[in-house]
Design a protein around this motif. Sequence first.
Motif, PDB file in Angstrom:
ATOM      1  N   VAL A   1       6.639   4.953   6.031  1.00 11.68           N
ATOM      2  CA  VAL A   1       6.556   2.785   6.199  1.00 11.68           C
ATOM      3  C   VAL A   1       8.101   2.484   5.857  1.00 11.68           C
ATOM      4  O   VAL A   1       7.214   1.343   5.415  1.00 11.68           O
ATOM      5  CB  VAL A   1       4.987   2.686   5.453  1.00 11.68           C
TER       6      VAL A   1
ATOM      7  N   VAL B   1       7.434  -2.391   4.897  1.00 11.06           N
ATOM      8  CA  VAL B   1       6.862  -2.203   3.504  1.00 11.06           C
ATOM      9  C   VAL B   1       7.226  -3.751   2.903  1.00 11.06           C
ATOM     10  O   VAL B   1       8.943  -4.579   3.120  1.00 11.06           O
ATOM     11  CB  VAL B   1       6.655  -1.407   2.671  1.00 11.06           C
TER      12      VAL B   1
ATOM     13  N   VAL C   1      -2.121   3.196   5.087  1.00 13.36           N
ATOM     14  CA  VAL C   1      -1.756   3.387   6.280  1.00 13.36           C
ATOM     15  C   VAL C   1      -1.954   4.480   7.560  1.00 13.36           C
ATOM     16  O   VAL C   1      -2.161   4.365   8.174  1.00 13.36           O
ATOM     17  CB  VAL C   1       0.397   3.587   6.515  1.00 13.36           C
TER      18      VAL C   1
ATOM     19  N   VAL D   1       2.133  -0.404  13.984  1.00  8.99           N
ATOM     20  CA  VAL D   1       1.770  -1.163  13.319  1.00  8.99           C
ATOM     21  C   VAL D   1       3.251  -2.165  12.820  1.00  8.99           C
ATOM     22  O   VAL D   1       4.114  -1.591  13.178  1.00  8.99           O
ATOM     23  CB  VAL D   1       2.059  -0.187  11.505  1.00  8.99           C
TER      24      VAL D   1
ATOM     25  N   VAL E   1       3.555  -3.827   6.552  1.00  3.60           N
ATOM     26  CA  VAL E   1       2.080  -3.536   5.877  1.00  3.60           C
ATOM     27  C   VAL E   1       2.945  -4.257   4.724  1.00  3.60           C
ATOM     28  O   VAL E   1       4.301  -5.098   4.163  1.00  3.60           O
ATOM     29  CB  VAL E   1       2.745  -2.171   5.502  1.00  3.60           C
TER      30      VAL E   1
ATOM     31  N   ILE F   1      -3.742  -4.699   0.536  1.00  6.91           N
ATOM     32  CA  ILE F   1      -2.595  -4.009   1.064  1.00  6.91           C
ATOM     33  C   ILE F   1      -2.972  -4.952   1.862  1.00  6.91           C
ATOM     34  O   ILE F   1      -4.144  -4.432   2.676  1.00  6.91           O
ATOM     35  CB  ILE F   1      -2.651  -2.534   1.200  1.00  6.91           C
TER      36      ILE F   1
ATOM     37  N   VAL G   1      -2.377  -4.695   7.052  1.00  5.39           N
ATOM     38  CA  VAL G   1      -1.084  -3.595   7.419  1.00  5.39           C
ATOM     39  C   VAL G   1      -1.572  -4.532   9.348  1.00  5.39           C
ATOM     40  O   VAL G   1      -2.672  -4.893   9.575  1.00  5.39           O
ATOM     41  CB  VAL G   1      -2.281  -2.007   7.926  1.00  5.39           C
TER      42      VAL G   1
ATOM     43  N   HIS H   1      -1.710  -4.453  12.690  1.00  4.27           N
ATOM     44  CA  HIS H   1      -0.424  -3.336  13.458  1.00  4.27           C
ATOM     45  C   HIS H   1      -0.868  -4.332  15.169  1.00  4.27           C
ATOM     46  O   HIS H   1      -1.726  -5.298  15.229  1.00  4.27           O
ATOM     47  CB  HIS H   1      -1.601  -2.162  13.489  1.00  4.27           C
TER      48      HIS H   1
ATOM     49  N   SER I   1      -4.188  -8.436  11.953  1.00  5.60           N
ATOM     50  CA  SER I   1      -3.906  -7.823  10.651  1.00  5.60           C
ATOM     51  C   SER I   1      -5.282  -7.416   9.888  1.00  5.60           C
ATOM     52  O   SER I   1      -5.932  -8.242   9.893  1.00  5.60           O
ATOM     53  CB  SER I   1      -3.148  -9.302   9.722  1.00  5.60           C
TER      54      SER I   1
END
Length: 558
Positions: free
Chosen positions: A314, A318, A372, A503, A506, A513, A515, A517, A537
């Motif tokens: 990722v 991030v 992830v 994604v 992140v 966390i 993610v 997408h 999200s």
Amino acid sequence: MRMAAIYARVSSDQQREAHTIASQTAALIELARNLDLEVPKAWIFEDEGYSGATLERPGLERVRDLAAEGQIQAVLVYSPDRLSRKYAYQILLIEELARHGVETRFLNTPQGTTAEDQLLVQFQGMIAEYERAQILERSRRGKRHRARAGEISVLSGAPYGYRYIRKTDEGPASYAVIEAEARVVRQVYEHYTITGWSIGAITRWLNEEAVPTRKVGTRWERSTVWAMLRNPAYVGMACFGKTRIATRQRMTRPLRVRGGAATRNSANQERPREEWIQIPVPALIDEPTFARAHELLQENKVRARRRTIHPSLVQGLVSCRRCGYALSRTSTRSTARMIHYYRCIGSDSWRHLGGPRCTSRPVRQDLLDEIVWTEVIRLLEDPTLIQQELDRRLAVARAADPTRQREQAWQRELVRIGKSIDRMLTAYQEDLLSLEQLRERMPPLRQREQALRSELQSIADQTRERAAYLRLAETLSAFLARLRVAADTLDNVERQRIVRLVVKEVLVEDDTIVVRHCIPIPPGPPNGSSPQASDASNNIGDGKSYLLRTGSNQSAVG
């Protein structure tokens, strides 16, 4: 009384200093008085220092907004080239204002509705565009000629270590050595080529020793030291023409955060060194030292440990949820192995003058990548979600496809070009143009027409290809079945490609966390937890405990 707005523009500092924009405004106010138009003071817009080759100007944007809101009935401009230096932009703006019922009046252009008057305005627009191109080309060639003659005035300024001496009647422009700064330059080269310090170590040393920079109140950055080690001026040869304007090739992270929109689709790219024009200046270091620095920079580019030889899953996606900075990859070595982390660059004290901007701790790379990837596989295991998303995107594409909008814009442009060609022929038939003028102006229009037809054909081909890709959704179940079987055997590069298709971003915080997408989550997640954000999200707590940080036993939310 009808309401009107005034628009004036100058593009250079010299024009601004000569107050030419004030004379434009005064003349337009007098014109409004003669035409019995009311112009509020707040509706006098002046764009100082803006080029006429672009439409992104604050004053012009406000005028277009007023026209769209129906608050004005006329716009007063000094001349067509003040509205824009491009003929196509002039026509676009005039037609846009006319659609809103707004009349465009030029002070130094005869007003009328006859074909001859309209043709004259169009000719003025083409001449203005030609003049701009001619000015740019003359300026470029003039600078190159002066650079080849050894004139230092073509450079924008003096680098660190020199003072720029302006051109006078007694002598040409030149560089004067500043001894205090010259000693710093020699020390930087000595530490890099002899002592063996890295660029980061040199930067820290300069800041720790409180060596003053060229700009008061700033600190030394690695990029500044890197540029200093590459500058051939320090060996006695300042170079002109090192970069050129080219089309932007990649989207940086700040652009991605803003939605991928850039104010200009261009960027500076370095020219080959053999195209640089050398201008003699006083040397601060010798040739062997500079050659050694260049050699070390090339080795550092190839062999540096910071290079991403093994890409992570990722990387580039991030960000820190607390401060918004990106997370960079770093590593540390234990007694058994090398451990990689994602670290918020806002927590690095050496990057910021006032100390660290964020208190977030590093996150284990392997564990975050695993979380992830598990979330991506969970999303892709439900074929109905993918099918619904493909159907939704197909419907949106059919309803408001940007390609279709671009196609319609090219169609309108093609119609406009055709009308311009017809008007050109009409002007020739009515003896308003000579045969030589017709032969000179017709080929660019024909070339533009051919380019537009090629672009329309390309758009049609892309539309057919997109339809073919969307029809492949019928084989989605088989693809997902193969993906589930091969998920554990895919290498990092292939996993990264799949993750970036799904994604968007992140976000990492101390105990969360997120993610984000592009697949809408179902109303009820499979594990029974409550749904979260509706903008794709996904926050799902699965009750597991992940050792994301050293000494931490916090549960990760994927």
